[in-house]
Design a protein around this motif. Structure first.
Motif, PDB file in Angstrom:
ATOM      1  N   ASP A 131      -2.412   5.472 -14.039  1.00 27.65           N
ATOM      2  CA  ASP A 131      -2.043   5.109 -15.398  1.00 27.65           C
ATOM      3  C   ASP A 131      -2.625   3.726 -15.712  1.00 27.65           C
ATOM      4  N   PRO A 132      -3.392   3.586 -16.795  1.00 28.02           N
ATOM      5  CA  PRO A 132      -3.974   2.271 -17.109  1.00 28.02           C
ATOM      6  C   PRO A 132      -2.932   1.159 -17.214  1.00 28.02           C
ATOM      7  N   ALA A 133      -1.711   1.509 -17.635  1.00 25.02           N
ATOM      8  CA  ALA A 133      -0.658   0.497 -17.750  1.00 25.02           C
ATOM      9  C   ALA A 133      -0.200   0.007 -16.388  1.00 25.02           C
ATOM     10  N   LEU A 134      -0.455   0.787 -15.331  1.00 28.04           N
ATOM     11  CA  LEU A 134      -0.061   0.411 -13.981  1.00 28.04           C
ATOM     12  C   LEU A 134      -1.193  -0.252 -13.194  1.00 28.04           C
ATOM     13  N   PHE A 135      -2.431   0.000 -13.632  1.00 30.27           N
ATOM     14  CA  PHE A 135      -3.570  -0.425 -12.822  1.00 30.27           C
ATOM     15  C   PHE A 135      -3.575  -1.929 -12.568  1.00 30.27           C
ATOM     16  N   SER A 136      -3.198  -2.710 -13.579  1.00 29.82           N
ATOM     17  CA  SER A 136      -3.240  -4.166 -13.419  1.00 29.82           C
ATOM     18  C   SER A 136      -2.193  -4.682 -12.434  1.00 29.82           C
ATOM     19  N   ALA A 137      -1.180  -3.840 -12.099  1.00 29.70           N
ATOM     20  CA  ALA A 137      -0.152  -4.252 -11.141  1.00 29.70           C
ATOM     21  C   ALA A 137      -0.610  -4.069  -9.695  1.00 29.70           C
ATOM     22  N   LEU A 138      -1.704  -3.357  -9.503  1.00 28.53           N
ATOM     23  CA  LEU A 138      -2.248  -3.129  -8.157  1.00 28.53           C
ATOM     24  C   LEU A 138      -2.790  -4.452  -7.631  1.00 28.53           C
ATOM     25  N   GLU A 139      -2.247  -4.911  -6.491  1.00 27.34           N
ATOM     26  CA  GLU A 139      -2.593  -6.242  -5.980  1.00 27.34           C
ATOM     27  C   GLU A 139      -3.505  -6.212  -4.769  1.00 27.34           C
ATOM     28  N   GLY A 140      -3.336  -5.239  -3.890  1.00 24.22           N
ATOM     29  CA  GLY A 140      -4.050  -5.235  -2.624  1.00 24.22           C
ATOM     30  C   GLY A 140      -5.172  -4.218  -2.584  1.00 24.22           C
ATOM     31  N   SER A 141      -5.588  -3.877  -1.362  1.00 20.58           N
ATOM     32  CA  SER A 141      -6.730  -2.976  -1.173  1.00 20.58           C
ATOM     33  C   SER A 141      -6.398  -1.791  -0.274  1.00 20.58           C
ATOM     34  N   THR A 142      -5.101  -1.512  -0.057  1.00 21.39           N
ATOM     35  CA  THR A 142      -4.733  -0.456   0.889  1.00 21.39           C
ATOM     36  C   THR A 142      -4.621   0.913   0.226  1.00 21.39           C
ATOM     37  N   ASP A 143      -4.793   1.941   1.054  1.00 22.28           N
ATOM     38  CA  ASP A 143      -4.518   3.307   0.615  1.00 22.28           C
ATOM     39  C   ASP A 143      -3.034   3.487   0.301  1.00 22.28           C
ATOM     40  N   SER A 144      -2.170   2.787   1.042  1.00 21.28           N
ATOM     41  CA  SER A 144      -0.723   2.921   0.848  1.00 21.28           C
ATOM     42  C   SER A 144      -0.299   2.517  -0.561  1.00 21.28           C
ATOM     43  N   GLU A 145      -0.849   1.417  -1.063  1.00 24.05           N
ATOM     44  CA  GLU A 145      -0.482   0.956  -2.402  1.00 24.05           C
ATOM     45  C   GLU A 145      -1.023   1.895  -3.470  1.00 24.05           C
ATOM     46  N   VAL A 146      -2.229   2.417  -3.271  1.00 24.08           N
ATOM     47  CA  VAL A 146      -2.770   3.404  -4.209  1.00 24.08           C
ATOM     48  C   VAL A 146      -1.885   4.650  -4.242  1.00 24.08           C
ATOM     49  N   MET A 147      -1.404   5.084  -3.085  1.00 25.71           N
ATOM     50  CA  MET A 147      -0.483   6.227  -3.035  1.00 25.71           C
ATOM     51  C   MET A 147       0.763   5.954  -3.878  1.00 25.71           C
ATOM     52  N   PHE A 148       1.325   4.749  -3.741  1.00 24.59           N
ATOM     53  CA  PHE A 148       2.511   4.361  -4.490  1.00 24.59           C
ATOM     54  C   PHE A 148       2.259   4.438  -5.998  1.00 24.59           C
ATOM     55  N   TYR A 149       1.152   3.871  -6.444  1.00 27.94           N
ATOM     56  CA  TYR A 149       0.881   3.849  -7.882  1.00 27.94           C
ATOM     57  C   TYR A 149       0.465   5.222  -8.415  1.00 27.94           C
ATOM     58  N   LEU A 150      -0.111   6.057  -7.573  1.00 24.67           N
ATOM     59  CA  LEU A 150      -0.326   7.448  -7.980  1.00 24.67           C
ATOM     60  C   LEU A 150       1.015   8.159  -8.180  1.00 24.67           C
ATOM     61  N   ALA A 151       1.960   7.946  -7.254  1.00 26.12           N
ATOM     62  CA  ALA A 151       3.281   8.559  -7.397  1.00 26.12           C
ATOM     63  C   ALA A 151       3.968   8.065  -8.670  1.00 26.12           C
ATOM     64  N   LEU A 152       3.843   6.770  -8.973  1.00 28.28           N
ATOM     65  CA  LEU A 152       4.396   6.250 -10.223  1.00 28.28           C
ATOM     66  C   LEU A 152       3.714   6.903 -11.423  1.00 28.28           C
ATOM     67  N   THR A 153       2.408   7.049 -11.351  1.00 33.80           N
ATOM     68  CA  THR A 153       1.661   7.696 -12.433  1.00 33.80           C
ATOM     69  C   THR A 153       2.115   9.129 -12.644  1.00 33.80           C
ATOM     70  N   PHE A 154       2.437   9.825 -11.548  1.00 34.87           N
ATOM     71  CA  PHE A 154       2.814  11.235 -11.612  1.00 34.87           C
ATOM     72  C   PHE A 154       4.310  11.457 -11.807  1.00 34.87           C
ATOM     73  N   GLY A 155       5.062  10.411 -12.189  1.00 36.75           N
ATOM     74  CA  GLY A 155       6.437  10.618 -12.621  1.00 36.75           C
ATOM     75  C   GLY A 155       7.508  10.273 -11.617  1.00 36.75           C
ATOM     76  N   LEU A 156       7.278   9.256 -10.785  1.00 38.09           N
ATOM     77  CA  LEU A 156       8.285   8.869  -9.796  1.00 38.09           C
ATOM     78  C   LEU A 156       9.623   8.544 -10.454  1.00 38.09           C
ATOM     79  N   ASP A 157       9.593   7.954 -11.634  1.00 34.45           N
ATOM     80  CA  ASP A 157      10.833   7.580 -12.329  1.00 34.45           C
ATOM     81  C   ASP A 157      11.698   8.793 -12.673  1.00 34.45           C
ATOM     82  N   GLN A 158      11.074   9.942 -12.873  1.00 39.65           N
ATOM     83  CA  GLN A 158      11.818  11.130 -13.291  1.00 39.65           C
ATOM     84  C   GLN A 158      12.114  12.105 -12.152  1.00 39.65           C
ATOM     85  N   ASP A 159      11.211  12.202 -11.184  1.00 40.44           N
ATOM     86  CA  ASP A 159      11.317  13.254 -10.164  1.00 40.44           C
ATOM     87  C   ASP A 159      10.586  12.787  -8.917  1.00 40.44           C
TER      88      ASP A 159
END
Length: 277
Positions: A131-159
């Protein structure tokens, strides 16, 4: 890879679980018995929820956990009903504070053990889905953080399970498109401060180790000498990469390709299947 611990239940002093058990997480940072690496000294982090606080606190550092005086000092003075702790062994990304777990966004905490295979090849395709609104919150370079922000993009708040399943399915699709046979290896913990979810999955179906504790009443019956357990609720649980030592009969392996949720009421353990994307 890494080792981690997640706790949910009656408020405890962090040092009671980080330092005091035999083969504690601090001991595992130096002498892991079940990890890919014996030593996990590429940084550490602790995240916890304070009373009435929706946003968790985190501390992270790049040095090893076993000799960090600030961590020992803080852990002996902070209590929490829900905390994450992680010791890191880098899979190739830089040893820097922004690459240490747990990761935080709003009320969410996330930590991971495992890897996205050939992440350097897949990183751009994965990041473009954020989600472009989340991209600027990405701070590091790990696969783990990308996984987290993908989950947020795909609706972590709801499900939460659905979002993690969509994240896993997307990573596998991108990986397969790029010729990566087994793209994903993960044990993940995620919390909103009320519930604690844990996931164990890999594309090869040979996932890294993960265990959960028995019910507190069972643990008390087996180990009546453990002072800190006398006052904890029956809903108190631990999820760990490898068992804390000195507690026979306490640990149960999380089944392959499954997830669990520790929550008010009844815990659940259910099959985990990535969702095609």
């Amino acid at each position: 890879m890494c080792r981690w611990l997640a706790y949910s239940g009656t408020s405890v002093v962090l040092s009671d679980l980080l330092y005091k058990p035999e083969h504690s997480l601090i001991d595992q940072s130096l002498r892991s018995r079940m990890g890919v690496e014996t030593t996990n000294g590429d940084g550490f982090g602790v995240g916890w929820y304070g009373p009435g606080g929706e946003t968790p606190a985190i501390i992270r550092d790049t040095g090893p956990a076993w000799n960090n005086r600030n961590l020992r000092e803080l852990a002996s003075h902070v209590s929490s009903p829900l905390f994450f702790a992680h010791v890191r062994a880098s899979t190739g990304t830089a040893v820097q504070q922004t690459n240490c777990h747990p990761f935080r966004h709003g009320r969410w905490l996330w930590m991971h053990n495992g890897e996205i295979a050939d992440f350097h090849r897949l990183r751009r395709s994965l990041a473009l889905e954020l989600d472009p609104a989340l991209f600027s919150a990405l701070e590091g370079s790990t696969d783990s953080e990308v996984m987290f922000y993908l989950a947020l993009t795909f609706g972590l708040d709801q499900d939460v399970p659905g979002a993690v399943a969509r994240m896993a399915g997307f990573i596998e699709r991108v990986g397969h498109d790029e010729g990566v046979e087994h793209p994903l290896q993960m044990t993940v913990a995620v919390s909103d401060g009320v519930r604690l979810w844990s996931f164990r999955y890999s594309s090869l179906h040979e996932s890294r180790s993960l265990f959960h504790s028995s019910k507190a009443e069972t643990v008390r019956a087996l180990h009546p000498d453990l002072d800190f357990l006398r006052g904890v609720s029956d809903t108190t649980r631990l999820v760990v990469s490898e068992p804390l030592g000195g507690l026979p009969g306490v640990w149960k392996e999380v089944p392959e390709s499954s997830y669990g949720v520790v929550q008010p009421g009844t815990d659940e353990f259910l099959p985990f299947v990535p969702e095609p994307f």
